[in-house]
Design an enzyme around this catalytic site. Sequence first.
Site, PDB file in Angstrom:
ATOM      1  N   LYS A  10       0.845  -1.219   0.000  1.00 18.76           N
ATOM      2  CA  LYS A  10       0.000   0.000   0.000  1.00 18.76           C
ATOM      3  C   LYS A  10       0.864   1.246   0.000  1.00 18.76           C
ATOM      4  O   LYS A  10       2.041   1.212   0.379  1.00 18.76           O
ATOM      5  CB  LYS A  10      -0.943   0.028   1.206  1.00 18.76           C
ATOM      6  CG  LYS A  10      -0.272   0.104   2.591  1.00 18.76           C
ATOM      7  CD  LYS A  10       0.058   1.515   3.083  1.00 18.76           C
ATOM      8  CE  LYS A  10       0.868   1.502   4.358  1.00 18.76           C
ATOM      9  NZ  LYS A  10       1.624   2.674   4.682  1.00 18.76           N
ATOM     10  N   ASP A 135      -2.118  -1.935  10.302  1.00 21.68           N
ATOM     11  CA  ASP A 135      -2.382  -1.855   8.853  1.00 21.68           C
ATOM     12  C   ASP A 135      -3.059  -3.121   8.309  1.00 21.68           C
ATOM     13  O   ASP A 135      -3.440  -3.163   7.136  1.00 21.68           O
ATOM     14  CB  ASP A 135      -1.066  -1.664   8.078  1.00 21.68           C
ATOM     15  CG  ASP A 135      -0.520  -0.252   8.205  1.00 21.68           C
ATOM     16  OD1 ASP A 135      -1.281   0.645   8.619  1.00 21.68           O
ATOM     17  OD2 ASP A 135       0.669  -0.046   7.887  1.00 21.68           O
TER      18      ASP A 135
HETATM   19  P1  ATP Z   1       4.115  -0.355   8.017  1.00 20.83           P
HETATM   20  O1  ATP Z   1       3.973   0.554   6.832  1.00 20.83           O
HETATM   21  O2  ATP Z   1       2.918  -1.275   8.256  1.00 20.83           O
HETATM   22  O3  ATP Z   1       4.608   0.311   9.273  1.00 20.83           O
HETATM   23  P2  ATP Z   1       6.557  -1.197   6.881  1.00 20.83           P
HETATM   24  O4  ATP Z   1       6.266  -1.287   5.420  1.00 20.83           O
HETATM   25  O5  ATP Z   1       7.276   0.028   7.321  1.00 20.83           O
HETATM   26  O6  ATP Z   1       5.228  -1.408   7.679  1.00 20.83           O
HETATM   27  P3  ATP Z   1       7.230  -3.985   7.022  1.00 20.83           P
HETATM   28  O7  ATP Z   1       7.900  -4.346   5.737  1.00 20.83           O
HETATM   29  O8  ATP Z   1       5.845  -4.415   7.216  1.00 20.83           O
HETATM   30  O9  ATP Z   1       7.402  -2.424   7.293  1.00 20.83           O
HETATM   31  O10 ATP Z   1       8.169  -4.535   8.198  1.00 20.83           O
HETATM   32  C1  ATP Z   1       8.079  -4.056   9.524  1.00 20.83           C
HETATM   33  C2  ATP Z   1       8.866  -5.024  10.408  1.00 20.83           C
HETATM   34  O11 ATP Z   1       8.134  -6.248  10.503  1.00 20.83           O
HETATM   35  C3  ATP Z   1      10.232  -5.375   9.835  1.00 20.83           C
HETATM   36  O12 ATP Z   1      11.220  -4.755  10.595  1.00 20.83           O
HETATM   37  C4  ATP Z   1      10.316  -6.878   9.915  1.00 20.83           C
HETATM   38  O13 ATP Z   1      11.382  -7.286  10.748  1.00 20.83           O
HETATM   39  C5  ATP Z   1       8.999  -7.352  10.543  1.00 20.83           C
HETATM   40  N1  ATP Z   1       8.350  -8.454   9.770  1.00 20.83           N
HETATM   41  C6  ATP Z   1       7.810  -9.565  10.295  1.00 20.83           C
HETATM   42  N2  ATP Z   1       7.290 -10.342   9.336  1.00 20.83           N
HETATM   43  C7  ATP Z   1       7.482  -9.735   8.161  1.00 20.83           C
HETATM   44  C8  ATP Z   1       7.150 -10.051   6.809  1.00 20.83           C
HETATM   45  N3  ATP Z   1       6.510 -11.180   6.469  1.00 20.83           N
HETATM   46  N4  ATP Z   1       7.497  -9.161   5.863  1.00 20.83           N
HETATM   47  C9  ATP Z   1       8.134  -8.003   6.203  1.00 20.83           C
HETATM   48  N5  ATP Z   1       8.479  -7.665   7.452  1.00 20.83           N
HETATM   49  C10 ATP Z   1       8.164  -8.519   8.432  1.00 20.83           C
END
Ligand code: ATP
Length: 286
Positions: A10, A135
């Site tokens: 997203k 989210d």
């Molecule tokens: P958001 O926008 O929801 O805050 P984000 O895009 O910044 O999320 P994500 O890629 O969702 O970040 O990752 C956040 C944290 O979740 C990472 O630091 C990672 O260690 C942990 N994590 C656990 N499972 C997963 C997964 N399947 N994919 C990505 N990250 C994961």
Amino acid sequence: MSIKALARAKINLTLEVIGKRPDGYHEVEMVMQSIELHDYLEFSPTPGGITLTFEGEGLPAGEQNLVYRAAELLRSYGGIRQGASIHLKKYIPVAAGLAGGSADAAATLTALNKMWGAGLSLADLMKLGEQLGSDIPFCLLGGTALANGRGEKVKRLPACPSMGVVLVTPPFGLSTAHVYQSFEQVASINKPDHRGMICAIENNEGHTICSHLVNMLEPVASKLQPAIAAIKGKLLQAGAMGVLMSGSGPTVYGLTPDRDTAHAVADRYDRRDEQVLVTNILNPDL
Ligand code: ATP
């Protein structure tokens, strides 16, 4: 029978930080939008237990992974005896503001609900998902939505017109918690006009959508990592119609009228050590 699923990333078209709540979370309001970029997951039934394998960098293994946690949550909530073997192929940049982990968790809840015959409704899955991440309810719903609370209360909006999206992710991550902790509510911060954004979406006005892109976390993220402001400048220079940081960063996106133009912008973009991906706004078939 095994099940395949796509977990869509997203972007935020708006993000307003309303204030800090007694529980430590921030109250937010934001217009969120699914994009075509996705991870790929495959689920197969097993007699018991959850096993997870994956391809991709920077991911936590086993019980720390949101896929594993979503599967266990549904299994215990639904009193399910069967297990699942899950394989994840990661394409969404990690910790980048694109909700990749939440998308994987949402896809896992939807697929296993089906595979295990748990019979939960979308509303049940959204309630369950919000325990794991704010989210996740949006990722379960998909499309265009207005979110508030800590982001877990989502309401479907009319579909955003299909546009091209250039995603630029710098090589450093930004912790969501750190960005929110560093946020200060000061009068000079530009607040998004969500109503104006929703009107522009309803009227299919790409240029007005672009002029309403506002993320209140962007100034603090740019202070922590000045490269974010530089990326915005370079995307505009390469011809993007509108640019914004997504979520708590550090990914910055540029919008274009269509996917072909997004490819042209990506080609012109003065890339150093950033990852550049081309995708588009995506709305599910309702
Ligand atoms: P958001 O926008 O929801 O805050 P984000 O895009 O910044 O999320 P994500 O890629 O969702 O970040 O990752 C956040 C944290 O979740 C990472 O630091 C990672 O260690 C942990 N994590 C656990 N499972 C997963 C997964 N399947 N994919 C990505 N990250 C994961």
